[in-house]
Design a protein around this motif. Sequence first.
Motif, PDB file in Angstrom:
ATOM      1  N   GLU A 263       0.828  -1.207   0.000  1.00 26.96           N
ATOM      2  CA  GLU A 263       0.000   0.000   0.000  1.00 26.96           C
ATOM      3  C   GLU A 263       0.863   1.258   0.000  1.00 26.96           C
ATOM      4  O   GLU A 263       0.541   2.242  -0.666  1.00 26.96           O
ATOM      5  N   ARG A 264       1.956   1.222   0.739  1.00 34.59           N
ATOM      6  CA  ARG A 264       2.854   2.380   0.742  1.00 34.59           C
ATOM      7  C   ARG A 264       3.452   2.585  -0.645  1.00 34.59           C
ATOM      8  O   ARG A 264       3.571   3.722  -1.125  1.00 34.59           O
ATOM      9  N   ALA A 265       3.826   1.499  -1.295  1.00 32.87           N
ATOM     10  CA  ALA A 265       4.377   1.593  -2.647  1.00 32.87           C
ATOM     11  C   ALA A 265       3.332   2.149  -3.614  1.00 32.87           C
ATOM     12  O   ALA A 265       3.644   2.950  -4.502  1.00 32.87           O
ATOM     13  N   SER A 266       2.092   1.741  -3.447  1.00 27.97           N
ATOM     14  CA  SER A 266       1.008   2.241  -4.292  1.00 27.97           C
ATOM     15  C   SER A 266       0.800   3.729  -4.076  1.00 27.97           C
ATOM     16  O   SER A 266       0.601   4.496  -5.036  1.00 27.97           O
ATOM     17  N   PHE A 267       0.856   4.181  -2.829  1.00 30.31           N
ATOM     18  CA  PHE A 267       0.710   5.602  -2.514  1.00 30.31           C
ATOM     19  C   PHE A 267       1.807   6.410  -3.200  1.00 30.31           C
ATOM     20  O   PHE A 267       1.540   7.452  -3.810  1.00 30.31           O
ATOM     21  N   VAL A 268       3.034   5.937  -3.094  1.00 31.50           N
ATOM     22  CA  VAL A 268       4.163   6.641  -3.695  1.00 31.50           C
ATOM     23  C   VAL A 268       4.021   6.690  -5.218  1.00 31.50           C
ATOM     24  O   VAL A 268       4.284   7.717  -5.859  1.00 31.50           O
ATOM     25  N   GLU A 269       3.570   5.597  -5.801  1.00 32.76           N
ATOM     26  CA  GLU A 269       3.426   5.528  -7.253  1.00 32.76           C
ATOM     27  C   GLU A 269       2.297   6.432  -7.760  1.00 32.76           C
ATOM     28  O   GLU A 269       2.463   7.150  -8.750  1.00 32.76           O
ATOM     29  N   LEU A 270       1.161   6.404  -7.089  1.00 34.38           N
ATOM     30  CA  LEU A 270      -0.028   7.105  -7.567  1.00 34.38           C
ATOM     31  C   LEU A 270      -0.108   8.550  -7.081  1.00 34.38           C
ATOM     32  O   LEU A 270      -0.832   9.363  -7.656  1.00 34.38           O
ATOM     33  N   GLY A 271       0.613   8.877  -6.020  1.00 34.69           N
ATOM     34  CA  GLY A 271       0.436  10.170  -5.379  1.00 34.69           C
ATOM     35  C   GLY A 271      -0.768  10.139  -4.461  1.00 34.69           C
ATOM     36  O   GLY A 271      -1.594   9.221  -4.505  1.00 34.69           O
ATOM     37  N   ALA A 272      -0.886  11.150  -3.622  1.00 36.66           N
ATOM     38  CA  ALA A 272      -1.940  11.162  -2.606  1.00 36.66           C
ATOM     39  C   ALA A 272      -3.329  11.087  -3.223  1.00 36.66           C
ATOM     40  O   ALA A 272      -4.169  10.270  -2.832  1.00 36.66           O
ATOM     41  N   GLU A 273      -3.596  11.965  -4.190  1.00 34.84           N
ATOM     42  CA  GLU A 273      -4.932  12.018  -4.778  1.00 34.84           C
ATOM     43  C   GLU A 273      -5.272  10.722  -5.497  1.00 34.84           C
ATOM     44  O   GLU A 273      -6.396  10.212  -5.384  1.00 34.84           O
ATOM     45  N   GLY A 274      -4.313  10.188  -6.240  1.00 40.79           N
ATOM     46  CA  GLY A 274      -4.563   8.942  -6.961  1.00 40.79           C
ATOM     47  C   GLY A 274      -4.828   7.783  -6.022  1.00 40.79           C
ATOM     48  O   GLY A 274      -5.700   6.943  -6.287  1.00 40.79           O
ATOM     49  N   TRP A 275      -4.084   7.737  -4.915  1.00 41.32           N
ATOM     50  CA  TRP A 275      -4.267   6.637  -3.971  1.00 41.32           C
ATOM     51  C   TRP A 275      -5.653   6.698  -3.332  1.00 41.32           C
ATOM     52  O   TRP A 275      -6.354   5.692  -3.243  1.00 41.32           O
ATOM     53  N   PHE A 276      -6.072   7.877  -2.893  1.00 45.46           N
ATOM     54  CA  PHE A 276      -7.390   7.988  -2.278  1.00 45.46           C
ATOM     55  C   PHE A 276      -8.504   7.714  -3.296  1.00 45.46           C
ATOM     56  O   PHE A 276      -9.539   7.138  -2.944  1.00 45.46           O
ATOM     57  N   ALA A 277      -8.298   8.130  -4.539  1.00 44.20           N
ATOM     58  CA  ALA A 277      -9.290   7.812  -5.573  1.00 44.20           C
ATOM     59  C   ALA A 277      -9.397   6.302  -5.758  1.00 44.20           C
ATOM     60  O   ALA A 277     -10.504   5.746  -5.831  1.00 44.20           O
ATOM     61  N   LYS A 278      -8.249   5.638  -5.811  1.00 43.25           N
ATOM     62  CA  LYS A 278      -8.235   4.182  -5.987  1.00 43.25           C
ATOM     63  C   LYS A 278      -8.902   3.472  -4.811  1.00 43.25           C
ATOM     64  O   LYS A 278      -9.542   2.413  -4.989  1.00 43.25           O
ATOM     65  N   LYS A 279      -8.779   4.036  -3.613  1.00 48.82           N
ATOM     66  CA  LYS A 279      -9.367   3.408  -2.427  1.00 48.82           C
ATOM     67  C   LYS A 279     -10.851   3.724  -2.277  1.00 48.82           C
ATOM     68  O   LYS A 279     -11.469   3.369  -1.269  1.00 48.82           O
ATOM     69  N   GLY A 280     -11.450   4.374  -3.267  1.00 42.87           N
ATOM     70  CA  GLY A 280     -12.899   4.530  -3.276  1.00 42.87           C
ATOM     71  C   GLY A 280     -13.442   5.913  -3.026  1.00 42.87           C
ATOM     72  O   GLY A 280     -14.649   6.144  -3.162  1.00 42.87           O
ATOM     73  N   TYR A 281     -12.586   6.880  -2.679  1.00 40.06           N
ATOM     74  CA  TYR A 281     -13.099   8.202  -2.340  1.00 40.06           C
ATOM     75  C   TYR A 281     -13.638   8.954  -3.557  1.00 40.06           C
ATOM     76  O   TYR A 281     -14.557   9.768  -3.429  1.00 40.06           O
ATOM     77  N   LYS A 282     -13.098   8.694  -4.719  1.00 38.79           N
ATOM     78  CA  LYS A 282     -13.625   9.324  -5.928  1.00 38.79           C
ATOM     79  C   LYS A 282     -15.095   8.959  -6.118  1.00 38.79           C
ATOM     80  O   LYS A 282     -15.938   9.830  -6.385  1.00 38.79           O
ATOM     81  N   GLN A 283     -15.399   7.693  -5.945  1.00 39.97           N
ATOM     82  CA  GLN A 283     -16.783   7.250  -6.099  1.00 39.97           C
ATOM     83  C   GLN A 283     -17.661   7.771  -4.968  1.00 39.97           C
ATOM     84  O   GLN A 283     -18.815   8.142  -5.178  1.00 39.97           O
ATOM     85  N   VAL A 284     -17.114   7.803  -3.759  1.00 39.21           N
ATOM     86  CA  VAL A 284     -17.880   8.324  -2.622  1.00 39.21           C
ATOM     87  C   VAL A 284     -18.260   9.782  -2.858  1.00 39.21           C
ATOM     88  O   VAL A 284     -19.392  10.200  -2.593  1.00 39.21           O
TER      89      VAL A 284
END
Length: 283
Positions: A236-257
């Motif tokens: 998950e930390r690697a994913s955060f670093v790769e995607l950036g903060a906004e991308g990681w939160f979007a991937k974890k469902g906040y974009k849809q929320v």
Amino acid sequence: WEGRGQPRWRTTADMRVLGRQVAKLHQLPTDWYDPFRDQLKHELFPDLYSSTPDACHVWWYACRTEFMFDEELMADEEWKRSFLRPLFIPLSKAGGRLVTCHGDLHAGNFVSLAEGAAMEDGKLLFIDLEFAHVSNAASDLGYVCFHYEDMPMKDKDLEGREPPEAMRRAFLESYLEVMEENPTKEDVDTLYIDACLGACGHHFGLCGHQNVFGRDSNELRRFRGLAEELRTQETERASFVELGAEGWFAKKGYKQVFKDKEIDPGVLEAFRWLGRICSSKEG
């Protein structure tokens, strides 16, 4: 009066100067706050703060308790119990360190002594200290990283401003170069995660008491679960670093929320990082 005006944070070089300045602030003693915290805990608002640990986002709100916690909020016992405890455990030593926080670190709360109100080392003054308190450094660092585009209003569309990912990392790297010896890229990565999670506890964050979801204990539980994933799972930390903060939160469902809750577009414009979660290609 020697001030030349309010500086502008346009480049990574500006953010590196800012990082060094904030590091100096965070090296100040913290015992000045002890009598104020004791009074808040034991005399003024024991129902709110008596069990709140020193390293908690809540001390920012304590600077304006009666404004932040109205009667309606105080009556919601479930939400209050959840909100008044830490939202996450910092990953980094730097992010978890108890420091003197300014609490309102945007360019409008600085005065430059340099020609042209430039960002120069040793020529910046902090002003407007009404939110000064002592808490973990991640709170102050998150304020800079995730709110610098929003305030002051006249600089929201500042021309020539470098991309936020580069600005945030320049600031945090510079900060670490003062606070720690020979920081690595991994040190910057973990502090970036801490700063992002720290920002989520502010008024412009995902868990702030006036956040885009309203007062929702379920959203606080959701956030704490995701923060724990970042703390315990390297992937998950690697994913955060790769995607950036906004991308990681979007991937974890906040974009849809955000879409499901039909968040006011004006809020997403006011707080740029929330808007980027919605516009991210992830999720």
